[in-house]
Scaffold this motif. Structure first.
Motif, PDB file in Angstrom:
ATOM      1  N   ASP A   1       5.604 -44.796 -49.526  1.00  0.00           N
ATOM      2  CA  ASP A   1       6.110 -45.768 -48.564  1.00  0.00           C
ATOM      3  C   ASP A   1       6.263 -45.022 -47.239  1.00  0.00           C
ATOM      4  OD1 ASP A   1       7.465 -47.543 -46.961  1.00  0.00           O
ATOM      5  OD2 ASP A   1       9.038 -47.978 -48.423  1.00  0.00           O
ATOM      6  N   GLU A   2       5.284 -45.194 -46.345  1.00  0.00           N
ATOM      7  CA  GLU A   2       5.245 -44.440 -45.085  1.00  0.00           C
ATOM      8  C   GLU A   2       6.482 -44.672 -44.225  1.00  0.00           C
ATOM      9  OE1 GLU A   2       1.566 -44.686 -42.887  1.00  0.00           O
ATOM     10  OE2 GLU A   2       0.430 -44.926 -44.741  1.00  0.00           O
ATOM     11  N   SER A   3       7.106 -45.841 -44.347  1.00  0.00           N
ATOM     12  CA  SER A   3       8.273 -46.144 -43.509  1.00  0.00           C
ATOM     13  C   SER A   3       9.506 -45.323 -43.893  1.00  0.00           C
ATOM     14  CB  SER A   3       8.610 -47.633 -43.584  1.00  0.00           C
ATOM     15  OG  SER A   3       9.094 -47.973 -44.873  1.00  0.00           O
ATOM     16  N   THR A   4       9.471 -44.661 -45.050  1.00  0.00           N
ATOM     17  CA  THR A   4      10.639 -43.897 -45.509  1.00  0.00           C
ATOM     18  C   THR A   4      10.517 -42.393 -45.272  1.00  0.00           C
ATOM     19  OG1 THR A   4       9.777 -43.607 -47.760  1.00  0.00           O
ATOM     20  CG2 THR A   4      11.080 -45.604 -47.314  1.00  0.00           C
ATOM     21  N   VAL A   5       9.383 -41.940 -44.738  1.00  0.00           N
ATOM     22  CA  VAL A   5       9.148 -40.500 -44.592  1.00  0.00           C
ATOM     23  C   VAL A   5      10.084 -39.913 -43.524  1.00  0.00           C
ATOM     24  CG1 VAL A   5       7.468 -38.716 -43.975  1.00  0.00           C
ATOM     25  CG2 VAL A   5       6.758 -40.691 -45.349  1.00  0.00           C
ATOM     26  N   LYS A   6      10.821 -38.898 -43.914  1.00  0.00           N
ATOM     27  CA  LYS A   6      11.737 -38.193 -43.008  1.00  0.00           C
ATOM     28  C   LYS A   6      11.403 -36.703 -43.076  1.00  0.00           C
ATOM     29  CE  LYS A   6      16.624 -37.123 -42.327  1.00  0.00           C
ATOM     30  NZ  LYS A   6      17.965 -37.254 -42.927  1.00  0.00           N
ATOM     31  N   VAL A   7      11.066 -36.132 -41.937  1.00  0.00           N
ATOM     32  CA  VAL A   7      10.694 -34.716 -41.866  1.00  0.00           C
ATOM     33  C   VAL A   7      11.798 -33.954 -41.146  1.00  0.00           C
ATOM     34  CG1 VAL A   7       8.979 -33.051 -41.045  1.00  0.00           C
ATOM     35  CG2 VAL A   7       8.255 -35.325 -41.804  1.00  0.00           C
ATOM     36  N   GLU A   8      12.219 -32.848 -41.754  1.00  0.00           N
ATOM     37  CA  GLU A   8      13.234 -31.986 -41.153  1.00  0.00           C
ATOM     38  C   GLU A   8      12.716 -30.555 -41.127  1.00  0.00           C
ATOM     39  OE1 GLU A   8      17.443 -33.679 -42.540  1.00  0.00           O
ATOM     40  OE2 GLU A   8      16.076 -33.218 -44.206  1.00  0.00           O
ATOM     41  N   ILE A   9      12.921 -29.891 -40.021  1.00  0.00           N
ATOM     42  CA  ILE A   9      12.521 -28.495 -39.848  1.00  0.00           C
ATOM     43  C   ILE A   9      13.790 -27.668 -39.724  1.00  0.00           C
ATOM     44  CG2 ILE A   9      11.255 -26.864 -38.377  1.00  0.00           C
ATOM     45  CD1 ILE A   9       9.454 -28.941 -39.780  1.00  0.00           C
ATOM     46  N   LYS A  10      13.778 -26.503 -40.354  1.00  0.00           N
ATOM     47  CA  LYS A  10      14.949 -25.633 -40.319  1.00  0.00           C
ATOM     48  C   LYS A  10      14.857 -24.688 -39.131  1.00  0.00           C
ATOM     49  CE  LYS A  10      17.881 -23.105 -43.481  1.00  0.00           C
ATOM     50  NZ  LYS A  10      17.977 -22.618 -44.866  1.00  0.00           N
ATOM     51  N   GLU A  11      15.817 -24.838 -38.242  1.00  0.00           N
ATOM     52  CA  GLU A  11      15.922 -23.955 -37.078  1.00  0.00           C
ATOM     53  C   GLU A  11      17.373 -23.543 -36.935  1.00  0.00           C
ATOM     54  OE1 GLU A  11      12.438 -25.699 -34.228  1.00  0.00           O
ATOM     55  OE2 GLU A  11      14.412 -26.636 -34.089  1.00  0.00           O
ATOM     56  N   ASP A  12      17.607 -22.313 -36.659  1.00  0.00           N
ATOM     57  CA  ASP A  12      18.968 -21.799 -36.473  1.00  0.00           C
ATOM     58  C   ASP A  12      19.850 -22.064 -37.686  1.00  0.00           C
ATOM     59  OD1 ASP A  12      18.221 -21.000 -33.889  1.00  0.00           O
ATOM     60  OD2 ASP A  12      18.774 -22.960 -33.055  1.00  0.00           O
ATOM     61  N   GLY A  13      19.278 -21.967 -38.885  1.00  0.00           N
ATOM     62  CA  GLY A  13      20.064 -22.056 -40.107  1.00  0.00           C
ATOM     63  C   GLY A  13      20.304 -23.442 -40.663  1.00  0.00           C
ATOM     64  N   SER A  14      19.906 -24.509 -39.947  1.00  0.00           N
ATOM     65  CA  SER A  14      20.124 -25.848 -40.496  1.00  0.00           C
ATOM     66  C   SER A  14      18.904 -26.733 -40.242  1.00  0.00           C
ATOM     67  CB  SER A  14      21.376 -26.478 -39.895  1.00  0.00           C
ATOM     68  OG  SER A  14      21.213 -26.647 -38.510  1.00  0.00           O
ATOM     69  N   PHE A  15      18.756 -27.756 -41.083  1.00  0.00           N
ATOM     70  CA  PHE A  15      17.638 -28.685 -40.957  1.00  0.00           C
ATOM     71  C   PHE A  15      17.961 -29.750 -39.913  1.00  0.00           C
ATOM     72  CE2 PHE A  15      16.652 -27.082 -45.216  1.00  0.00           C
ATOM     73  CZ  PHE A  15      15.272 -26.910 -45.112  1.00  0.00           C
ATOM     74  N   SER A  16      16.968 -30.087 -39.084  1.00  0.00           N
ATOM     75  CA  SER A  16      17.126 -31.180 -38.129  1.00  0.00           C
ATOM     76  C   SER A  16      15.844 -32.014 -38.127  1.00  0.00           C
ATOM     77  CB  SER A  16      17.425 -30.651 -36.724  1.00  0.00           C
ATOM     78  OG  SER A  16      16.399 -29.770 -36.310  1.00  0.00           O
ATOM     79  N   SER A  17      16.005 -33.324 -37.959  1.00  0.00           N
ATOM     80  CA  SER A  17      14.873 -34.259 -38.005  1.00  0.00           C
ATOM     81  C   SER A  17      13.920 -34.039 -36.837  1.00  0.00           C
ATOM     82  CB  SER A  17      15.381 -35.699 -37.966  1.00  0.00           C
ATOM     83  OG  SER A  17      16.075 -35.992 -39.141  1.00  0.00           O
ATOM     84  N   VAL A  18      12.642 -34.226 -37.118  1.00  0.00           N
ATOM     85  CA  VAL A  18      11.601 -34.137 -36.090  1.00  0.00           C
ATOM     86  C   VAL A  18      10.673 -35.329 -36.246  1.00  0.00           C
ATOM     87  CG1 VAL A  18      11.660 -31.615 -35.908  1.00  0.00           C
ATOM     88  CG2 VAL A  18      10.101 -32.698 -37.522  1.00  0.00           C
ATOM     89  N   ASP A  19       9.986 -35.673 -35.179  1.00  0.00           N
ATOM     90  CA  ASP A  19       9.009 -36.754 -35.227  1.00  0.00           C
ATOM     91  C   ASP A  19       7.774 -36.288 -35.977  1.00  0.00           C
ATOM     92  OD1 ASP A  19      10.595 -38.509 -33.788  1.00  0.00           O
ATOM     93  OD2 ASP A  19       9.793 -37.840 -31.854  1.00  0.00           O
ATOM     94  N   ALA A  20       7.216 -37.202 -36.760  1.00  0.00           N
ATOM     95  CA  ALA A  20       6.016 -36.876 -37.525  1.00  0.00           C
ATOM     96  C   ALA A  20       5.167 -38.122 -37.665  1.00  0.00           C
ATOM     97  CB  ALA A  20       6.404 -36.339 -38.899  1.00  0.00           C
ATOM     98  N   GLU A  21       3.881 -37.910 -37.864  1.00  0.00           N
ATOM     99  CA  GLU A  21       2.953 -39.008 -38.116  1.00  0.00           C
ATOM    100  C   GLU A  21       2.554 -38.965 -39.579  1.00  0.00           C
ATOM    101  OE1 GLU A  21      -0.424 -39.356 -35.529  1.00  0.00           O
ATOM    102  OE2 GLU A  21       0.736 -38.633 -33.809  1.00  0.00           O
ATOM    103  N   THR A  22       2.571 -40.143 -40.195  1.00  0.00           N
ATOM    104  CA  THR A  22       2.179 -40.244 -41.596  1.00  0.00           C
ATOM    105  C   THR A  22       0.951 -41.126 -41.690  1.00  0.00           C
ATOM    106  OG1 THR A  22       4.500 -40.099 -42.220  1.00  0.00           O
ATOM    107  CG2 THR A  22       2.986 -40.837 -43.903  1.00  0.00           C
TER     108      THR A  22
END
Length: 194
Positions: A101-122
């Protein structure tokens, strides 16, 4: 001239190795199924049992067949949350267990010790993050699996539930929880190939 050609090929191969790097260090977490794609009453009706003699046994068989078929096909037969976590992520990856389900995809990148959401294309079962990611840990969470099984896949599961039910034998161990008796070649059309 051959020395120059070797230099060019060497440069291209070095460049491709860094531009097309695949993510590594993957761990996968799939949420437990909250329901089975085939209910006890549907299976009992297909088996022509009338009253279900042992609801726990029948549920165990349904669950075992579903798990065996999911493992073989690389798909989820019920909608569930999937979390993929990479130690090293380079901006692009395939999502496991289609359909996704492409509408549910959530991408997080770890920077400075914690994960934060980033924009992504699915796009189907592939996700891509813009920017220049190098060795970044990443976590991708999404919903995957069928909401409703296609009719021919449902029918195949019912056939395999019948085969497992008919050939159950307490002396053979618990074949139901070991994946039941699935007809592997019947699931080949559903198998995910990468």
């Amino acid at each position: 001239m051959s020395g120059r050609y070797a230099d060019i090929v060497g440069e291209l191969s070095r460049r491709e190795a860094t531009e097309v790097r695949l993510p590594s260090g993957l761990s996968v977490d799939v949420a437990a199924a909250q329901r089975e794609p085939i209910s006890n009453s549907q299976a009992a009706s297909f088996l022509r049992l009338g009253d279900v003699p042992d609801a726990v046994l029948l549920h165990t068989i349904i669950q075992g067949v579903r798990r065996g078929a999911e493992e073989y096909t690389g798909r989820l037969f019920t909608r569930r949350e999937v979390t993929l976590t990479w130690r090293e992520f380079y901006g692009r990856a395939n999502l496991l267990y289609p359909p996704v389900d492409e509408s549910t995809v959530k991408v997080e990148i770890k920077e400075d010790g914690s994960f934060s959401s980033v924009d992504a294309e699915t796009d189907g079962d592939e996700v891509q993050v813009g920017g220049n990611l190098i060795d970044s840990p990443a976590r991708i969470t999404y919903e995957a699996g069928f909401e409703t099984l296609p009719p021919n896949l449902r029918l195949q599961l019912l056939h395999d539930i019948r085969a497992t039910f008919d050939h159950r034998d307490p002396m053979d161990g618990d074949t139901a929880s070991d994946g039941g008796m699935i007809s592997r070649n019947a699931y080949d059309q559903w198998r995910v190939r990468r």
